[in-house]
Design an enzyme around this catalytic site. Structure first.
Site, PDB file in Angstrom:
ATOM      1  N   LYS A  33     -10.331  13.358   7.793  1.00 39.02           N
ATOM      2  CA  LYS A  33      -9.604  12.548   8.315  1.00 39.02           C
ATOM      3  C   LYS A  33      -9.807  14.262   9.794  1.00 39.02           C
ATOM      4  CE  LYS A  33      -6.373   8.873   7.648  1.00 39.02           C
ATOM      5  NZ  LYS A  33      -7.875   7.935   8.439  1.00 39.02           N
TER       6      LYS A  33
ATOM      7  N   ARG B  37      -7.925  -0.436   0.904  1.00 37.80           N
ATOM      8  CA  ARG B  37      -8.112  -1.637   0.553  1.00 37.80           C
ATOM      9  C   ARG B  37      -8.638  -1.951  -0.692  1.00 37.80           C
ATOM     10  NH1 ARG B  37     -12.562  -2.088   4.824  1.00 37.80           N
ATOM     11  NH2 ARG B  37     -10.750  -0.397   6.094  1.00 37.80           N
TER      12      ARG B  37
ATOM     13  N   ASP C  95       1.508   6.373   5.848  1.00 41.72           N
ATOM     14  CA  ASP C  95       0.522   5.341   5.111  1.00 41.72           C
ATOM     15  C   ASP C  95       1.368   4.755   3.745  1.00 41.72           C
ATOM     16  OD1 ASP C  95      -1.928   3.824   4.963  1.00 41.72           O
ATOM     17  OD2 ASP C  95      -2.975   5.759   4.418  1.00 41.72           O
TER      18      ASP C  95
ATOM     19  N   GLU D  18      -9.088   3.872   2.079  1.00 45.03           N
ATOM     20  CA  GLU D  18      -9.063   3.602   0.630  1.00 45.03           C
ATOM     21  C   GLU D  18      -7.446   2.626   0.379  1.00 45.03           C
ATOM     22  OE1 GLU D  18      -7.376   5.126   2.937  1.00 45.03           O
ATOM     23  OE2 GLU D  18      -5.211   4.679   2.807  1.00 45.03           O
TER      24      GLU D  18
ATOM     25  N   LYS E  13       0.694  -0.912  -0.024  1.00 43.05           N
ATOM     26  CA  LYS E  13      -0.154  -0.114   0.134  1.00 43.05           C
ATOM     27  C   LYS E  13       0.594   1.198  -0.029  1.00 43.05           C
ATOM     28  CE  LYS E  13      -2.939   2.547   2.985  1.00 43.05           C
ATOM     29  NZ  LYS E  13      -4.087   2.783   4.248  1.00 43.05           N
TER      30      LYS E  13
ATOM     31  N   ASP F 194      -2.797  10.788   3.330  1.00 40.70           N
ATOM     32  CA  ASP F 194      -3.780   9.936   3.638  1.00 40.70           C
ATOM     33  C   ASP F 194      -4.635  11.178   4.335  1.00 40.70           C
ATOM     34  OD1 ASP F 194      -6.499   8.858   3.631  1.00 40.70           O
ATOM     35  OD2 ASP F 194      -5.751   6.903   5.154  1.00 40.70           O
TER      36      ASP F 194
ATOM     37  N   ASP G 199     -11.856   7.263   3.036  1.00 42.43           N
ATOM     38  CA  ASP G 199     -10.899   6.941   4.130  1.00 42.43           C
ATOM     39  C   ASP G 199     -10.995   5.205   4.020  1.00 42.43           C
ATOM     40  OD1 ASP G 199      -8.593   7.393   5.769  1.00 42.43           O
ATOM     41  OD2 ASP G 199     -10.209   7.821   7.721  1.00 42.43           O
TER      42      ASP G 199
HETATM   43  N1  BES Z   1      -4.342   4.681   6.976  1.00 42.39           N
HETATM   44  C1  BES Z   1      -5.292   4.765   7.134  1.00 42.39           C
HETATM   45  C2  BES Z   1      -5.477   3.799   8.690  1.00 42.39           C
HETATM   46  C3  BES Z   1      -4.495   3.846   9.790  1.00 42.39           C
HETATM   47  C4  BES Z   1      -5.174   4.463  10.905  1.00 42.39           C
HETATM   48  C5  BES Z   1      -2.904   3.648   9.376  1.00 42.39           C
HETATM   49  C6  BES Z   1      -4.465   5.399  11.910  1.00 42.39           C
HETATM   50  C7  BES Z   1      -1.897   4.016  11.212  1.00 42.39           C
HETATM   51  C8  BES Z   1      -2.276   4.707  11.682  1.00 42.39           C
HETATM   52  C9  BES Z   1      -6.844   3.987   6.441  1.00 42.39           C
HETATM   53  O1  BES Z   1      -6.539   3.531   5.306  1.00 42.39           O
HETATM   54  C10 BES Z   1      -7.696   4.384   7.047  1.00 42.39           C
HETATM   55  O2  BES Z   1      -8.379   5.393   7.503  1.00 42.39           O
HETATM   56  N2  BES Z   1      -8.644   2.982   7.467  1.00 42.39           N
HETATM   57  C11 BES Z   1     -10.125   3.849   8.186  1.00 42.39           C
HETATM   58  C12 BES Z   1     -10.714   2.432   7.835  1.00 42.39           C
HETATM   59  C13 BES Z   1     -12.135   2.560   7.989  1.00 42.39           C
HETATM   60  C14 BES Z   1     -12.552   4.293   7.799  1.00 42.39           C
HETATM   61  C15 BES Z   1     -13.445   1.616   7.859  1.00 42.39           C
HETATM   62  C16 BES Z   1      -9.729   3.340   9.780  1.00 42.39           C
HETATM   63  O3  BES Z   1      -9.059   2.621  10.355  1.00 42.39           O
HETATM   64  O4  BES Z   1     -10.637   3.851  11.027  1.00 42.39           O
HETATM   65 ZN    ZN Z   2      -4.596   4.728   4.630  1.00 39.70          ZN
HETATM   66 ZN    ZN Z   3      -7.369   6.066   5.115  1.00 39.63          ZN
END
Ligand code: BES
Ligand code: ZN
Ligand code: ZN
Length: 494
Positions: A274, A348, A285, A346, A262, A267, A344
């Site tokens: 966010k 996946r 990220d 993204e 990834k 992000d 968010d």
């Molecule tokens: N890059 C984030 C996950 C993340 C969060 C990595 C904090 C490192 C530190 C990912 O893209 C994301 O935002 N995931 C969301 C998914 C949710 C919307 C289902 C999350 O984990 O909040």
């Molecule tokens: Zn991310």
């Molecule tokens: Zn994200």
């Protein structure tokens, strides 16, 4: 950095500070220190009066008749592991650099039967180099650090017999540590510098240096070729997305690996923006992509006997007038459609196209690495990588590589019931569940739909890729996690 191997004693290396290892709670230092140190009554009396206990990573810098000596605690004898040896070397190297020394002599600890001399040598070099890592690309070093640099490490063994094996173990460790440093540099680099095209040019540079294959598909081609997952995320960004493939293919390769990364260079969350607290951290990220690039560099440099393909989807995730919106439906490279309920989630989306692309190599093993879910940080914290796979043998192999590198993984279940949560009413899948439960697992179930038929494992490195706490061989910030794990997996694979 010069790395030498000598037979003899650490206090016989010209110009180097000798480093002694001390074990905790073996009452008097006489029983801890090597015989050569015991012959120095001055040294012995200072050690015993200093209150030094030999606790893990405790240090004591002592003046000697000429020069200095450093004593570093290894902790208790039982439970002495290679990871403590890594920490020992890192602690020694950092303490000596801080004090302005340039050269150090480390003992290839042995005799306690916990590891071979080669493994100890590897751990020493890895620990020292990883511990000394610094990122100085964008600053002038402050006065107290300027010019402070260890330039020579001498490994000292008490036997002459294993010297050649120790030398090659040290060289291997250096190659791996340099790869980890590359990953750390890319992760630490800010998103206005480490853009998707920067990652592509780094990949091309690795390919040139190691004569391996490299293909980069720029944004225009991705749109035409149907990389809908990546394009959906990328369409909001002013920096064009890049799909990067590195292909190390030795003659008579035994097995074929595909590592997917990834590569979200920043992000923001996209339209599902966010919160601003700590948002700056989201430059990390792309840690999965960094680990994949670095692993390819190491695999090629070490000439592992397998074909190793790195597949990276690199883009930012930005809100803008052209960004995808909640509710949009994407058609991924596989043909499967996805309802984007949260922009968010993204990672996946971009990984769908990587996993589908992996199928063309008919691989024996596919692993994706991604800072995929905040839920993984809640579940496992910063000590374990989340491992999700339905392939037991692969899980065992990854787990074993994790133990020996201390990049430990912890497996989470992949029961079908979790997958039910990712079904959409109007597309094949949706990218988030309604419940928000088991976020790390449901993300993996989503990915599984695109890894059909592949011997595949998913590593969620959200909690392990970045550290807020300084550790002996992981200075705070980018960890470079995954590189040592994957290299170990490649080297053990039969
Ligand atoms: N890059 C984030 C996950 C993340 C969060 C990595 C904090 C490192 C530190 C990912 O893209 C994301 O935002 N995931 C969301 C998914 C949710 C919307 C289902 C999350 O984990 O909040
Ligand atoms: Zn991310
Ligand atoms: Zn994200």
């Amino acid at each position: 950095m010069r790395i030498d191997v000598n037979a003899g004693r650490v206090d016989q290396v010209r110009g180097a500070v000798p480093v002694y290892a001390a074990l905790e709670s073996e009452r008097r230092p006489e029983t801890l220190l090597p015989a050569s140190a015991l012959r120095d009554p001055g040294l012995m009396s200072v050690v015993s009066r200093s209150g030094f206990r030999g606790a893990a990573n405790e240090t004591l810098l002592l003046p000697r008749r000429q020069g200095w000596a450093l004593i570093v605690g290894l902790g208790k004898a039982d439970g002495l592991t290679l990871d403590r040896v890594r920490q020992f070397a890192a602690t020694a190297a950092r303490a000596l650099r801080r004090n302005g020394f340039k050269s150090m002599a480390l003992p290839v600890l042995g005799g306690r039967g916990f590891a071979s001399a080669e493994d100890v040598a590897r751990a020493l070099v890895e620990g020292a180099l990883l511990g000394l890592y610094r990122y100085d690309r964008f600053r002038k070093l402050p006065k107290h650090e300027a010019g402070r640099k260890i330039d020579t490490i001498t490994l000292v063994t008490d036997t002459r017999t294993r010297e050649a094996a120790i030398r090659s173990a040290a060289a291997r460790a250096r190659t791996v540590a340099e790869a980890v440093a590359l990953a750390r540099d890319l992760i630490t680099g800010p998103s206005n510098f480490v853009t998707p095209s920067h990652l592509a040019s780094q990949a091309k540079a690795i390919a040139r240096r190691h004569r391996i294959g490299c293909t980069v598909l720029p944004f225009g081609r991705l749109k035409r070729m149907g990389f809908g997952g990546l394009v959906g995320v990328a369409q909001g960004s002013a920096h064009p997305a890049q799909f990067i493939v590195l292909d190390y293919r030795p003659p008579r390769a035994k097995s074929t690996f595909v590592f997917c990364g990834k590569g979200i260079t920043f992000d923001t969350g996209g339209i599902n923006l966010k919160p601003s607290a700590k948002m700056e951290q989201m430059k990390y990220d792309m840690s999965g992509a960094a680990a994949v690039l670095a692993t390819l560099q190491a695999a090629a440099a070490l000439r592992v006997p397998h074909r190793v393909v790195g597949v990276i989807a690199a883009t930012e995730n930005m809100p803008s007038g052209t960004a995808q919106k909640p509710g949009d439906i994407l058609k991924t490279l596989s043909g499967k459609t996805v309802e984007v309920l949260n922009t968010d989630a993204e990672g996946r989306l971009v990984l769908t196209d990587c996993l589908h692309y992996a199928k063309r190599y008919r691989p024996d093993c596919v692993i994706d690495l991604a800072t995929l879910t905040g839920a993984c940080i809640i579940a496992l914290g910063s000590e374990a990588i989340g491992l999700m796979t339905t392939h037991d043998r692969l899980a065992e192999r990854i787990t074993a590589a994790g133990e020996s590198t201390h990049e430990r993984v912890w497996r989470l279940p992949m029961w079908d019931e979790y997958g039910e949560l990712m079904k959409s009413d109007i597309a094949d899948l949706k990218n988030v569940s309604n419940t928000g439960e088991a976020g790390t697992i449901t993300a993996a179930k989503f990915l599984e739909a695109f890894a059909e038929g592949l011997p595949w494992a998913h590593l969620d490195i959200a909690g392990t890729a970045w550290t807020e706490r300084d550790k002996p061989y992981v200075p705070k910030g980018a960890v470079g996690v995954g590189v040592r794990l994957l290299v170990e997996l490649l080297e053990r694979w039969t």
